[in-house]
Design a protein around this motif. Structure first.
Motif, mmCIF file in Angstrom:
data_model
loop_
_atom_site.group_PDB
_atom_site.id
_atom_site.type_symbol
_atom_site.label_atom_id
_atom_site.label_comp_id
_atom_site.label_asym_id
_atom_site.label_seq_id
_atom_site.Cartn_x
_atom_site.Cartn_y
_atom_site.Cartn_z
ATOM 1 N N UNK A 174 34.547 52.378 43.221
ATOM 2 C CA UNK A 174 35.255 53.362 44.267
ATOM 3 C C UNK A 174 36.503 52.286 44.798
ATOM 4 N N UNK A 175 37.609 53.120 44.691
ATOM 5 C CA UNK A 175 38.735 52.113 45.579
ATOM 6 C C UNK A 175 39.728 53.250 46.169
ATOM 7 N N UNK A 176 40.111 52.837 47.421
ATOM 8 C CA UNK A 176 40.475 54.275 48.290
ATOM 9 C C UNK A 176 42.028 53.169 48.809
ATOM 10 N N UNK A 177 43.184 53.922 48.641
ATOM 11 C CA UNK A 177 44.305 53.313 49.002
ATOM 12 C C UNK A 177 44.826 54.451 50.147
ATOM 13 N N UNK A 178 45.214 53.925 51.196
ATOM 14 C CA UNK A 178 45.769 54.799 52.215
ATOM 15 C C UNK A 178 47.084 54.083 52.926
ATOM 16 N N UNK A 180 40.858 48.865 37.976
ATOM 17 C CA UNK A 180 40.821 49.951 38.769
ATOM 18 C C UNK A 180 42.072 49.679 39.692
ATOM 19 N N UNK A 181 42.616 48.495 39.929
ATOM 20 C CA UNK A 181 43.502 48.417 40.709
ATOM 21 C C UNK A 181 44.942 48.818 40.088
ATOM 22 N N UNK A 208 37.976 56.430 40.892
ATOM 23 C CA UNK A 208 36.697 56.379 40.421
ATOM 24 C C UNK A 208 36.565 55.689 39.067
ATOM 25 N N UNK A 209 35.929 55.044 38.785
ATOM 26 C CA UNK A 209 35.263 54.268 37.395
ATOM 27 C C UNK A 209 33.872 54.418 37.520
ATOM 28 N N UNK A 210 33.409 54.988 36.246
ATOM 29 C CA UNK A 210 31.964 55.516 36.195
ATOM 30 C C UNK A 210 31.500 55.515 35.096
ATOM 31 N N UNK A 211 30.181 55.725 34.666
ATOM 32 C CA UNK A 211 29.713 55.729 33.418
ATOM 33 C C UNK A 211 28.373 57.125 33.587
ATOM 34 N N UNK A 212 29.027 58.284 33.720
ATOM 35 C CA UNK A 212 28.133 59.139 33.960
ATOM 36 C C UNK A 212 27.871 60.001 32.493
ATOM 37 N N UNK A 213 26.702 60.761 32.649
ATOM 38 C CA UNK A 213 26.441 61.592 31.529
ATOM 39 C C UNK A 213 27.308 63.027 31.761
ATOM 40 N N UNK A 214 28.340 62.956 30.865
ATOM 41 C CA UNK A 214 29.252 64.278 30.687
ATOM 42 C C UNK A 214 28.535 65.584 30.784
#
Length: 379
Positions: A86-90, A272-273, A351-357
């Protein structure tokens, strides 16, 4: 009557409550570093040579609310919901960042899947701006005079570049209707075809162009082929010269097909960056260090609600971007890759993930976390 979103939120709360009641001690997942950034806001800058960090409060966000986000992610990890980053840029500063897998870190390339489509779109905008393509109303068939296209009906001859960009070409294509491991999924046949571009061009029509949205990764690959045919440069080479170098993106992987066409719809890997840099470029309307990298009018067209998305409520499709009805737009990839932009909040979320789609709870997790924790953290 409860909505689908209400059910997802209730399921999440139930899972968290259940875990809270367990007495068995569960090993903490990797890593143990801080999620909330430190430092002070030091003025505007461009993150070409690297991102700066600051405390959320420096740019009007609530650290406590973001820490709640981190705590829920830790809980989801214990449920084997594979959130990796998770990465948040404000306001141009990273205010929160974490890598929840020992396989990935700030310098690791991550498969971004269909987020590739949005980068292909940006390069198409650059090709139009540089005069290689006059406008988006050119018929698709004009770009492939050397192909003997099958099923060449009058309707297919009316498909334009804009129809391709908005996935409203009208091809018979079943990618969202079946799981990717199902033989009926057209994407499987596309991947296994001898010539992927021709496979798409040859598809029969199921609707008139412009009338119906149909998710189609093959169309995005055709866009890459059009970029290469008009500019004389392979899509990844055009990206290096006109997009990646200006943004300071030096590390990436972009596969090509058997005919030398860079994948237009999937397959790219970025850190991610650097995903956040691409999102920040769009947040800034294509401007970077005083240079208009992507045309402003292309950015504006990309985030317009050109056509409603099929099967997914409250979303429309722009120029290879998912456009929300709630003033945001996103590059979205299989297994939970998201680059989401909130222009009114000067906010970019990765967001970078490895979900079950095939699991709706997992697939909707990024959007739920944004609405439950990140947006409420904006003061």
């Amino acid at each position: 009557m409860k909505t689908h979103k209400d059910i997802l939120i209730f399921a999440s709360l139930l899972l968290i409550f259940t875990l809270g009641c367990q007495k068995e001690e569960i090993e903490q997942p990797f890593p143990h570093s801080d999620f909330i950034s430190t430092g002070e806001w030091q003025g505007d800058y461009w993150p070409t040579n690297g991102w700066r960090t600051c405390r959320p409060e420096e740019v009007g966000m609530d650290s406590e609310k973001l820490e709640e986000l981190n705590e829920e992610v830790q809980t989801l990890l214990k449920l084997h919901i594979d959130i990796q980053n998770v990465l948040i840029v404000k306001n141009g500063y990273i205010v929160a960042e974490q890598y929840f897998s020992d396989e990935y870190g700030p310098d690791s390339l991550h498969r971004i899947h269909s987020c590739t489509k949005s980068i292909t779109s940006a390069l198409m905008g650059i090709a139009v701006e540089q005069g290689f393509i006059s406008d988006v109303n050119i018929p698709m068939t004009d770009f492939f005079p050397d192909y003997e296209i099958e099923n060449l009906t009058a309707e297919k001859q009316q498909i334009t570049l804009e129809h391709l960009l908005t996935m409203s070409a009208g091809f018979e294509w079943y990618e969202m209707e079946y799981p990717y491991d199902d033989e009926r999924n057209t994407f499987r046949s596309f991947v296994n075809s001898e010539n992927r571009v021709k496979f798409v061009l040859d598809r029969p029509m199921s609707a008139p162009p412009g009338e119906e949205y149909s998710y189609n990764t093959g169309i995005s690959h055709v866009l890459s082929a059009i970029i290469e045919r008009t500019t004389g440069m392979r899509t990844d080479s055009l990206a290096v010269e006109n997009l990646f170098n200006p943004l300071g993106i030096k590390k990436f992987y972009w596969p090509i097909d058997a005919h030398g066409v860079a994948y237009g719809g999937n397959g790219m890997r970025l850190t991610s960056r650097d995903m956040a840099k691409f999102g920040y470029l769009y947040l800034k309307n294509g401007l970077w260090e005083g240079n208009q990298v992507v045309p402003k009018n292309w950015i504006e067209e990309s985030q317009k609600k050109h056509i409603p998305r099929k099967y997914i409520l409250d979303y429309y499709y722009g120029y290879q971007w998912w456009v929300s009805s709630q003033n945001s737009y996103s590059a979205v990839g299989y297994a939970g890759q998201w680059i989401t932009i909130f222009p009114e909040h000067d906010l970019v979320i990765v967001f970078s993930n490895q979900f079950d789609n095939n699991n709706s709870f997992q697939w909707s997790t990024p959007e739920r976390l944004v609405n439950t924790y990140i947006l409420p953290a904006v003061k």
